[in-house]
Motif scaffolding. Structure first.
Motif, PDB file in Angstrom:
ATOM      1  N   PHE A  96      70.054  21.328  19.962  1.00 41.55           N
ATOM      2  CA  PHE A  96      71.166  21.306  19.016  1.00 41.55           C
ATOM      3  C   PHE A  96      71.347  19.868  18.545  1.00 41.55           C
ATOM      4  CE2 PHE A  96      71.798  24.893  21.832  1.00 41.55           C
ATOM      5  CZ  PHE A  96      72.017  25.913  20.923  1.00 41.55           C
ATOM      6  N   LYS A  97      71.328  19.665  17.232  1.00 43.50           N
ATOM      7  CA  LYS A  97      71.339  18.309  16.689  1.00 43.50           C
ATOM      8  C   LYS A  97      72.572  17.978  15.862  1.00 43.50           C
ATOM      9  CE  LYS A  97      66.335  18.302  16.759  1.00 43.50           C
ATOM     10  NZ  LYS A  97      65.887  17.123  17.435  1.00 43.50           N
ATOM     11  N   ALA A  98      73.186  18.977  15.253  1.00 42.96           N
ATOM     12  CA  ALA A  98      74.371  18.749  14.422  1.00 42.96           C
ATOM     13  C   ALA A  98      75.118  20.067  14.287  1.00 42.96           C
ATOM     14  CB  ALA A  98      73.967  18.219  13.045  1.00 42.96           C
ATOM     15  N   PRO A  99      76.435  19.991  14.029  1.00 39.87           N
ATOM     16  CA  PRO A  99      77.212  21.228  13.904  1.00 39.87           C
ATOM     17  C   PRO A  99      76.939  21.959  12.588  1.00 39.87           C
ATOM     18  CG  PRO A  99      78.602  19.338  13.450  1.00 39.87           C
ATOM     19  CD  PRO A  99      77.271  18.798  13.895  1.00 39.87           C
ATOM     20  N   VAL A 100      77.189  23.259  12.629  1.00 40.65           N
ATOM     21  CA  VAL A 100      77.148  24.111  11.442  1.00 40.65           C
ATOM     22  C   VAL A 100      78.576  24.573  11.193  1.00 40.65           C
ATOM     23  CG1 VAL A 100      76.294  26.298  10.503  1.00 40.65           C
ATOM     24  CG2 VAL A 100      74.765  24.830  11.853  1.00 40.65           C
ATOM     25  N   ARG A 101      79.006  24.484   9.946  1.00 36.48           N
ATOM     26  CA  ARG A 101      80.389  24.792   9.593  1.00 36.48           C
ATOM     27  C   ARG A 101      80.464  26.023   8.690  1.00 36.48           C
ATOM     28  NH1 ARG A 101      82.903  20.132  10.947  1.00 36.48           N
ATOM     29  NH2 ARG A 101      81.599  18.309  11.156  1.00 36.48           N
ATOM     30  N   PRO A 102      81.611  26.687   8.674  1.00 37.90           N
ATOM     31  CA  PRO A 102      81.781  27.785   7.717  1.00 37.90           C
ATOM     32  C   PRO A 102      81.494  27.265   6.309  1.00 37.90           C
ATOM     33  CG  PRO A 102      83.669  27.646   9.211  1.00 37.90           C
ATOM     34  CD  PRO A 102      82.827  26.434   9.462  1.00 37.90           C
ATOM     35  N   GLY A 103      80.751  28.045   5.553  1.00 42.00           N
ATOM     36  CA  GLY A 103      80.377  27.661   4.198  1.00 42.00           C
ATOM     37  C   GLY A 103      79.021  26.989   4.103  1.00 42.00           C
ATOM     38  N   ASP A 104      78.475  26.517   5.231  1.00 40.18           N
ATOM     39  CA  ASP A 104      77.157  25.887   5.200  1.00 40.18           C
ATOM     40  C   ASP A 104      76.071  26.913   4.891  1.00 40.18           C
ATOM     41  OD1 ASP A 104      78.096  23.351   5.827  1.00 40.18           O
ATOM     42  OD2 ASP A 104      77.427  23.400   7.929  1.00 40.18           O
ATOM     43  N   ALA A 105      75.124  26.514   4.064  1.00 36.58           N
ATOM     44  CA  ALA A 105      73.929  27.321   3.815  1.00 36.58           C
ATOM     45  C   ALA A 105      72.862  26.826   4.790  1.00 36.58           C
ATOM     46  CB  ALA A 105      73.466  27.164   2.378  1.00 36.58           C
ATOM     47  N   VAL A 106      72.509  27.668   5.748  1.00 40.31           N
ATOM     48  CA  VAL A 106      71.541  27.300   6.779  1.00 40.31           C
ATOM     49  C   VAL A 106      70.162  27.817   6.365  1.00 40.31           C
ATOM     50  CG1 VAL A 106      70.931  27.453   9.221  1.00 40.31           C
ATOM     51  CG2 VAL A 106      73.341  27.448   8.546  1.00 40.31           C
ATOM     52  N   ALA A 107      69.223  26.895   6.197  1.00 36.48           N
ATOM     53  CA  ALA A 107      67.837  27.246   5.891  1.00 36.48           C
ATOM     54  C   ALA A 107      67.089  27.345   7.213  1.00 36.48           C
ATOM     55  CB  ALA A 107      67.204  26.193   4.999  1.00 36.48           C
ATOM     56  N   VAL A 108      66.588  28.528   7.506  1.00 35.53           N
ATOM     57  CA  VAL A 108      65.921  28.807   8.774  1.00 35.53           C
ATOM     58  C   VAL A 108      64.442  29.040   8.507  1.00 35.53           C
ATOM     59  CG1 VAL A 108      65.847  30.378  10.751  1.00 35.53           C
ATOM     60  CG2 VAL A 108      68.030  29.863   9.655  1.00 35.53           C
ATOM     61  N   SER A 109      63.593  28.440   9.344  1.00 37.08           N
ATOM     62  CA  SER A 109      62.155  28.650   9.178  1.00 37.08           C
ATOM     63  C   SER A 109      61.473  28.811  10.532  1.00 37.08           C
ATOM     64  CB  SER A 109      61.510  27.486   8.416  1.00 37.08           C
ATOM     65  OG  SER A 109      61.614  26.287   9.151  1.00 37.08           O
ATOM     66  N   ALA A 110      60.347  29.494  10.501  1.00 37.28           N
ATOM     67  CA  ALA A 110      59.486  29.653  11.670  1.00 37.28           C
ATOM     68  C   ALA A 110      58.058  29.430  11.203  1.00 37.28           C
ATOM     69  CB  ALA A 110      59.635  31.042  12.284  1.00 37.28           C
ATOM     70  N   THR A 111      57.324  28.596  11.937  1.00 36.13           N
ATOM     71  CA  THR A 111      55.952  28.236  11.569  1.00 36.13           C
ATOM     72  C   THR A 111      55.040  28.480  12.764  1.00 36.13           C
ATOM     73  OG1 THR A 111      56.824  26.500  10.115  1.00 36.13           O
ATOM     74  CG2 THR A 111      54.481  26.385  10.683  1.00 36.13           C
ATOM     75  N   VAL A 112      53.953  29.191  12.539  1.00 38.37           N
ATOM     76  CA  VAL A 112      53.001  29.469  13.619  1.00 38.37           C
ATOM     77  C   VAL A 112      52.345  28.161  14.059  1.00 38.37           C
ATOM     78  CG1 VAL A 112      50.890  30.699  14.278  1.00 38.37           C
ATOM     79  CG2 VAL A 112      52.558  31.805  12.763  1.00 38.37           C
ATOM     80  N   LYS A 113      52.475  27.877  15.361  1.00 42.60           N
ATOM     81  CA  LYS A 113      51.945  26.648  15.941  1.00 42.60           C
ATOM     82  C   LYS A 113      50.677  26.911  16.756  1.00 42.60           C
ATOM     83  CE  LYS A 113      53.490  23.002  19.101  1.00 42.60           C
ATOM     84  NZ  LYS A 113      54.652  22.498  19.842  1.00 42.60           N
ATOM     85  N   ALA A 114      50.644  28.038  17.470  1.00 40.40           N
ATOM     86  CA  ALA A 114      49.502  28.351  18.329  1.00 40.40           C
ATOM     87  C   ALA A 114      49.426  29.856  18.556  1.00 40.40           C
ATOM     88  CB  ALA A 114      49.633  27.627  19.669  1.00 40.40           C
ATOM     89  N   LYS A 115      48.215  30.316  18.854  1.00 41.08           N
ATOM     90  CA  LYS A 115      47.979  31.723  19.187  1.00 41.08           C
ATOM     91  C   LYS A 115      47.182  31.783  20.481  1.00 41.08           C
ATOM     92  CE  LYS A 115      46.455  34.473  15.995  1.00 41.08           C
ATOM     93  NZ  LYS A 115      45.611  35.042  14.929  1.00 41.08           N
ATOM     94  N   GLU A 116      47.511  32.763  21.322  1.00 39.67           N
ATOM     95  CA  GLU A 116      46.772  32.994  22.562  1.00 39.67           C
ATOM     96  C   GLU A 116      46.415  34.468  22.593  1.00 39.67           C
ATOM     97  OE1 GLU A 116      47.583  33.034  27.331  1.00 39.67           O
ATOM     98  OE2 GLU A 116      48.734  31.630  26.111  1.00 39.67           O
ATOM     99  N   ASP A 117      45.125  34.760  22.560  1.00 38.68           N
ATOM    100  CA  ASP A 117      44.681  36.150  22.487  1.00 38.68           C
ATOM    101  C   ASP A 117      45.203  37.001  23.639  1.00 38.68           C
ATOM    102  OD1 ASP A 117      43.363  35.587  20.129  1.00 38.68           O
ATOM    103  OD2 ASP A 117      41.402  35.355  21.071  1.00 38.68           O
ATOM    104  N   LYS A 118      45.216  36.431  24.858  1.00 37.65           N
ATOM    105  CA  LYS A 118      45.699  37.185  26.012  1.00 37.65           C
ATOM    106  C   LYS A 118      47.191  37.480  25.802  1.00 37.65           C
ATOM    107  CE  LYS A 118      46.050  37.243  30.989  1.00 37.65           C
ATOM    108  NZ  LYS A 118      45.850  36.527  32.242  1.00 37.65           N
TER     109      LYS A 118
END
Length: 150
Positions: A96-118
């Motif tokens: 957690f780095k900074a607060p989120v307030r009512p009215g904030d537009a939060v941009a959320v992302s997920a990026t594939v970093k690694a894959k493990e076949d097992k």
């Protein structure tokens, strides 16, 4: 509570089709209703989240969203977009780095970093930003869905 992915069609990205660096994102505007619903759902009625006078007198100068509410947006992107429906959460780290307030537009992302076949394990970098400022980051591991055989 509004649906963070309202209007965005769910998709399943199969393990075999995932690529390192592949990314999904969405933006959600946090409302006071979201915060109140999360407080009711979890039982966390900490006044810094829901009491205006308390929030204004706090170090934040106003109410803030629960940190785990913001983190739950990671669950939304992983469960609905990348990998999507059928994926199973295995672990998640959070910074957690900074607060989120009512009215904030939060941009959320997920990026594939690694894959493990097992076990079809996929590690993803997760990030939430408000106005370009990282408010929450972390790393998730999920079990992705196997591509159906024809």
């Amino acid at each position: 509570m509004t649906a963070p992915l309202e209007g965005i069609k769910a998709q399943t990205v199969y393990y075999e089709d995932m690529q390192i660096g592949q990314k999904e994102s969405f933006t959600h505007q946090v409302t006071e209703g979201d915060i109140a619903a999360f407080a009711d759902l979890t039982g966390d009625h900490n006044p810094v989240h829901i009491d205006k006078a308390y929030g204004e007198s706090s170090r934040f100068g106003g109410n803030i969203a629960h940190g785990l509410y913001t983190a739950s947006l990671f669950s939304a992107i992983l469960g609905m977009r990348l990998p999507g429906p059928g994926a199973i959460y295995v672990s998640q780290t959070l910074q957690f780095k900074a607060p989120v307030r009512p009215g904030d537009a939060v941009a959320v992302s997920a990026t594939v970093k690694a894959k493990e076949d097992k076990g079809r394990r996929v590690t993803l970098d997760c990030c939430a930003e408000v106005d370009g400022l990282v408010v929450l980051s972390g790393e998730a591991t999920v079990m992705a869905v196997r591509k159906p055989k024809d």
